[in-house]
Design a protein around this motif. Structure first.
Motif, PDB file in Angstrom:
ATOM      1  N   VAL A  62       0.840  -1.204   0.000  1.00 19.29           N
ATOM      2  CA  VAL A  62       0.000   0.000   0.000  1.00 19.29           C
ATOM      3  C   VAL A  62       0.871   1.249   0.000  1.00 19.29           C
ATOM      4  N   GLN A  63       1.946   1.236   0.758  1.00 21.52           N
ATOM      5  CA  GLN A  63       2.855   2.382   0.765  1.00 21.52           C
ATOM      6  C   GLN A  63       3.445   2.633  -0.622  1.00 21.52           C
ATOM      7  N   ARG A  64       3.828   1.553  -1.322  1.00 23.99           N
ATOM      8  CA  ARG A  64       4.358   1.715  -2.678  1.00 23.99           C
ATOM      9  C   ARG A  64       3.297   2.268  -3.623  1.00 23.99           C
ATOM     10  N   LEU A  65       2.068   1.802  -3.494  1.00 20.22           N
ATOM     11  CA  LEU A  65       0.987   2.303  -4.343  1.00 20.22           C
ATOM     12  C   LEU A  65       0.726   3.782  -4.086  1.00 20.22           C
ATOM     13  N   THR A  70       1.323   9.344  -5.865  1.00 20.75           N
ATOM     14  CA  THR A  70       1.826  10.704  -5.631  1.00 20.75           C
ATOM     15  C   THR A  70       2.719  11.141  -6.777  1.00 20.75           C
ATOM     16  N   ARG A  71       3.581  10.245  -7.245  1.00 27.10           N
ATOM     17  CA  ARG A  71       4.457  10.578  -8.371  1.00 27.10           C
ATOM     18  C   ARG A  71       3.645  10.820  -9.632  1.00 27.10           C
ATOM     19  N   MET A  72       2.609   9.997  -9.858  1.00 30.44           N
ATOM     20  CA  MET A  72       1.778  10.172 -11.055  1.00 30.44           C
ATOM     21  C   MET A  72       1.098  11.537 -11.040  1.00 30.44           C
ATOM     22  N   ARG A  73       0.576  11.920  -9.881  1.00 32.21           N
ATOM     23  CA  ARG A  73      -0.087  13.230  -9.806  1.00 32.21           C
ATOM     24  C   ARG A  73       0.915  14.360  -9.994  1.00 32.21           C
ATOM     25  N   ALA A  74       2.131  14.175  -9.492  1.00 30.05           N
ATOM     26  CA  ALA A  74       3.166  15.200  -9.663  1.00 30.05           C
ATOM     27  C   ALA A  74       3.548  15.358 -11.130  1.00 30.05           C
ATOM     28  N   SER A  80      -6.295   9.182 -10.341  1.00 34.71           N
ATOM     29  CA  SER A  80      -5.391   8.448  -9.472  1.00 34.71           C
ATOM     30  C   SER A  80      -6.159   7.402  -8.698  1.00 34.71           C
ATOM     31  N   ALA A  81      -5.443   6.422  -8.210  1.00 38.35           N
ATOM     32  CA  ALA A  81      -6.058   5.354  -7.416  1.00 38.35           C
ATOM     33  C   ALA A  81      -6.662   5.908  -6.143  1.00 38.35           C
ATOM     34  N   SER A  82      -6.092   6.984  -5.611  1.00 37.38           N
ATOM     35  CA  SER A  82      -6.587   7.530  -4.355  1.00 37.38           C
ATOM     36  C   SER A  82      -7.954   8.187  -4.507  1.00 37.38           C
ATOM     37  N   ARG A  83      -8.401   8.409  -5.748  1.00 37.45           N
ATOM     38  CA  ARG A  83      -9.688   9.043  -5.971  1.00 37.45           C
ATOM     39  C   ARG A  83     -10.833   8.037  -5.956  1.00 37.45           C
TER      40      ARG A  83
END
Length: 90
Positions: A62-65, A70-74, A80-83
């Protein structure tokens, strides 16, 4: 075969005693599941993977994801998966 022996309900029921309490709480249910398999003459799996034996690896994944997200959004990603909310995740 994966055995989900930890989830929100289980954690709540065994919250005071930590991981060992969770294992003690879920053991009778896991045993009953395998007894049911035998009664139904369903072949037992060769490998059984209880989730409680892999919590550290799941946390690391989960930490890697999260780091990847975060890198993808940057880099300008618009999704993003977090959405994904738990109510819409499949």
């Amino acid at each position: 075969m994966n055995v989900t022996d930890v989830d929100d309900k289980i954690i709540k029921a065994a919250s005071a005693g930590g991981l060992e309490a969770i294992r003690a709480y879920t053991a009778p249910y896991t045993d009953a599941f395998f007894q049911d398999l035998a009664a139904l003459r369903i072949q037992s799996p060769d490998i059984v993977c209880p989730a409680t034996e892999h919590i550290e690896q799941m946390v690391e994944m989960v930490q890697r994801l999260v780091e990847r997200d975060t890198r993808m959004r940057a880099m300008g990603a618009t999704t993003s998966a977090s959405r994904v909310s738990p109510s819409t995740a499949v």
